[in-house]
Design an enzyme around this catalytic site. Sequence first.
Site, PDB file in Angstrom:
ATOM      1  N   VAL A  62       0.792  -1.320  -0.195  1.00  0.00           N
ATOM      2  CA  VAL A  62      -0.165   0.013   0.087  1.00  0.00           C
ATOM      3  C   VAL A  62       0.606   1.411  -0.121  1.00  0.00           C
ATOM      4  CG1 VAL A  62      -1.963  -0.976   1.075  1.00  0.00           C
ATOM      5  CG2 VAL A  62      -0.210  -0.014   2.588  1.00  0.00           C
ATOM      6  N   SER A 142      -6.066   4.547  15.201  1.00  0.00           N
ATOM      7  CA  SER A 142      -5.695   4.148  16.484  1.00  0.00           C
ATOM      8  C   SER A 142      -5.822   5.225  17.587  1.00  0.00           C
ATOM      9  CB  SER A 142      -3.948   3.640  16.588  1.00  0.00           C
ATOM     10  OG  SER A 142      -3.644   3.716  17.990  1.00  0.00           O
ATOM     11  N   TYR A 155       4.410   6.374  14.498  1.00  0.00           N
ATOM     12  CA  TYR A 155       2.875   5.500  14.451  1.00  0.00           C
ATOM     13  C   TYR A 155       1.744   6.455  14.851  1.00  0.00           C
ATOM     14  CZ  TYR A 155      -0.628   2.035  15.138  1.00  0.00           C
ATOM     15  OH  TYR A 155      -1.734   1.107  15.199  1.00  0.00           O
ATOM     16  N   ALA A 157       1.931   9.727  14.724  1.00  0.00           N
ATOM     17  CA  ALA A 157       1.920  11.005  13.852  1.00  0.00           C
ATOM     18  C   ALA A 157       1.170  10.149  12.489  1.00  0.00           C
ATOM     19  CB  ALA A 157       3.088  11.472  13.322  1.00  0.00           C
ATOM     20  N   SER A 158       1.449   9.031  12.210  1.00  0.00           N
ATOM     21  CA  SER A 158       0.618   8.476  11.098  1.00  0.00           C
ATOM     22  C   SER A 158      -0.769   8.170  11.330  1.00  0.00           C
ATOM     23  CB  SER A 158       1.124   7.096  10.772  1.00  0.00           C
ATOM     24  OG  SER A 158       0.901   6.073  11.507  1.00  0.00           O
TER      25      SER A 158
HETATM   26  P1  NAP Z   1      -1.312  -7.215  11.858  1.00  0.00           P
HETATM   27  O1  NAP Z   1      -2.215  -8.465  12.630  1.00  0.00           O
HETATM   28  O2  NAP Z   1       0.025  -7.034  12.193  1.00  0.00           O
HETATM   29  O3  NAP Z   1      -2.070  -7.229  10.486  1.00  0.00           O
HETATM   30  C1  NAP Z   1      -1.443  -6.168   9.511  1.00  0.00           C
HETATM   31  C2  NAP Z   1      -2.037  -6.355   8.116  1.00  0.00           C
HETATM   32  O4  NAP Z   1      -1.600  -5.429   7.281  1.00  0.00           O
HETATM   33  C3  NAP Z   1      -1.370  -7.694   7.359  1.00  0.00           C
HETATM   34  O5  NAP Z   1      -2.349  -8.200   6.669  1.00  0.00           O
HETATM   35  C4  NAP Z   1      -0.150  -7.154   6.708  1.00  0.00           C
HETATM   36  O6  NAP Z   1       0.026  -7.870   5.576  1.00  0.00           O
HETATM   37  C5  NAP Z   1      -0.761  -5.682   6.139  1.00  0.00           C
HETATM   38  N1  NAP Z   1       0.172  -4.918   5.702  1.00  0.00           N
HETATM   39  C6  NAP Z   1       1.315  -4.392   6.622  1.00  0.00           C
HETATM   40  N2  NAP Z   1       1.898  -3.530   5.588  1.00  0.00           N
HETATM   41  C7  NAP Z   1       1.311  -3.695   4.563  1.00  0.00           C
HETATM   42  C8  NAP Z   1       1.877  -2.950   3.117  1.00  0.00           C
HETATM   43  N3  NAP Z   1       2.809  -2.132   3.338  1.00  0.00           N
HETATM   44  N4  NAP Z   1       0.894  -3.115   2.225  1.00  0.00           N
HETATM   45  C9  NAP Z   1      -0.186  -4.021   2.266  1.00  0.00           C
HETATM   46  N5  NAP Z   1      -0.234  -4.706   3.259  1.00  0.00           N
HETATM   47  C10 NAP Z   1       0.399  -4.368   4.502  1.00  0.00           C
HETATM   48  O7  NAP Z   1      -1.930  -5.864  12.594  1.00  0.00           O
HETATM   49  P2  NAP Z   1      -3.545  -5.619  13.052  1.00  0.00           P
HETATM   50  O8  NAP Z   1      -3.428  -5.519  14.523  1.00  0.00           O
HETATM   51  O9  NAP Z   1      -4.786  -6.273  12.570  1.00  0.00           O
HETATM   52  O10 NAP Z   1      -3.639  -4.056  12.574  1.00  0.00           O
HETATM   53  C11 NAP Z   1      -4.520  -3.511  11.420  1.00  0.00           C
HETATM   54  C12 NAP Z   1      -4.829  -2.125  11.691  1.00  0.00           C
HETATM   55  O11 NAP Z   1      -5.218  -1.714  13.078  1.00  0.00           O
HETATM   56  C13 NAP Z   1      -3.485  -1.364  11.528  1.00  0.00           C
HETATM   57  O12 NAP Z   1      -3.725  -0.036  10.703  1.00  0.00           O
HETATM   58  C14 NAP Z   1      -3.013  -0.946  12.914  1.00  0.00           C
HETATM   59  O13 NAP Z   1      -2.370   0.280  13.187  1.00  0.00           O
HETATM   60  C15 NAP Z   1      -4.534  -0.881  13.735  1.00  0.00           C
HETATM   61  N6  NAP Z   1      -4.407  -0.941  14.892  1.00  0.00           N
HETATM   62  C16 NAP Z   1      -4.094  -2.199  15.645  1.00  0.00           C
HETATM   63  C17 NAP Z   1      -4.148  -2.239  17.046  1.00  0.00           C
HETATM   64  C18 NAP Z   1      -3.870  -3.446  17.784  1.00  0.00           C
HETATM   65  O14 NAP Z   1      -3.766  -3.260  19.031  1.00  0.00           O
HETATM   66  N7  NAP Z   1      -3.712  -4.435  17.200  1.00  0.00           N
HETATM   67  C19 NAP Z   1      -4.559  -0.984  17.700  1.00  0.00           C
HETATM   68  C20 NAP Z   1      -4.837   0.353  17.179  1.00  0.00           C
HETATM   69  C21 NAP Z   1      -4.779   0.200  15.809  1.00  0.00           C
HETATM   70  P3  NAP Z   1       1.493  -8.813   5.630  1.00  0.00           P
HETATM   71  O15 NAP Z   1       1.326  -9.932   6.158  1.00  0.00           O
HETATM   72  O16 NAP Z   1       1.731  -9.079   4.201  1.00  0.00           O
HETATM   73  O17 NAP Z   1       2.387  -7.937   5.942  1.00  0.00           O
END
Ligand code: NAP
Length: 247
Positions: A62, A142, A155, A157-158
């Site tokens: 992405v 987040s 993170y 800032a993003s």
């Molecule tokens: P996760 O389990 O680490 O999964 C991340 C997903 O994003 C994976 O499918 C990964 O694919 C994909 N991804 C990462 N970099 C990418 C790129 N450059 N291009 C395309 N796909 C990419 O994370 P999650 O916890 O589900 O987080 C999902 C969202 O929720 C994120 O935006 C995160 O910041 C937000 N969030 C999470 C939490 C938390 O506590 N978990 C809290 C607040 C916000 P690959 O496997 O191919 O890398």
Amino acid sequence: MTARHVLITGGSRGIGRAAVESFAARGDRVSFCYRQASNAVDELVPRLQQYDQNVFHGRCDVSVASECQTFFRQAESTLGPVDVLVTSAGIVRDSPIALMPVEDWEGVIQTNLSGTFHFSRLAAFSMMKRRDTSTALVLVSSIVGSHGNRGQANYSASKGGVNALARTLSKELGPYNVRVNAVAPGFIDTEMTTEFDEATRQKAQESISLRRLGTAQDVVRLIEFLASDEASYITGQVVQVDGGLVM
Ligand code: NAP
């Protein structure tokens, strides 16, 4: 509700993956991308076989505009115009600012913020032409985007940028019937948080009113609501789903 085309970035793992399974189970057509082929993808794809005709997936970094454009075009030519965009792709690269490598700053901003911009731009272009009241963007942010967090300058800032993007796009796209909202999760139990050691997890849990980490499904229920006609008069909001962690 009639079946929609829901495009989800970061759909191979965590919150994005739970969203893929949930929207597909509701009968929507679902396209999703991930950065790399992995065991997670190998595991997920057979589970989606029952929805075969209605699912499209592939690699797409992405942070690379041209890859986003190619994936978006392929997804639309396979499943029709995108009705709902969910941007869940995201990474963390934590360290105190004084020690933060420039590449970790850039990598997080390019993935979390620019990646959200690339897909939002493509979705806006497609949706504005249609003026369909069922179109919506749900950006995964987040709580740290509003509240900050030590060791997460990049993170935070993003995600602050994602919140601003959601509010701004809601103003730009509202006249075209496209709603734009962000969801702001707290601590969610996914691979992103498995890196925490036991002491950090325990401490996190104690600071959450509900005394548990959230599940991906807790977040997906909010995403589904904001993407649905039930939320037809909600736009420009950043909605927290954090068990009462910050208020
Ligand atoms: P996760 O389990 O680490 O999964 C991340 C997903 O994003 C994976 O499918 C990964 O694919 C994909 N991804 C990462 N970099 C990418 C790129 N450059 N291009 C395309 N796909 C990419 O994370 P999650 O916890 O589900 O987080 C999902 C969202 O929720 C994120 O935006 C995160 O910041 C937000 N969030 C999470 C939490 C938390 O506590 N978990 C809290 C607040 C916000 P690959 O496997 O191919 O890398």
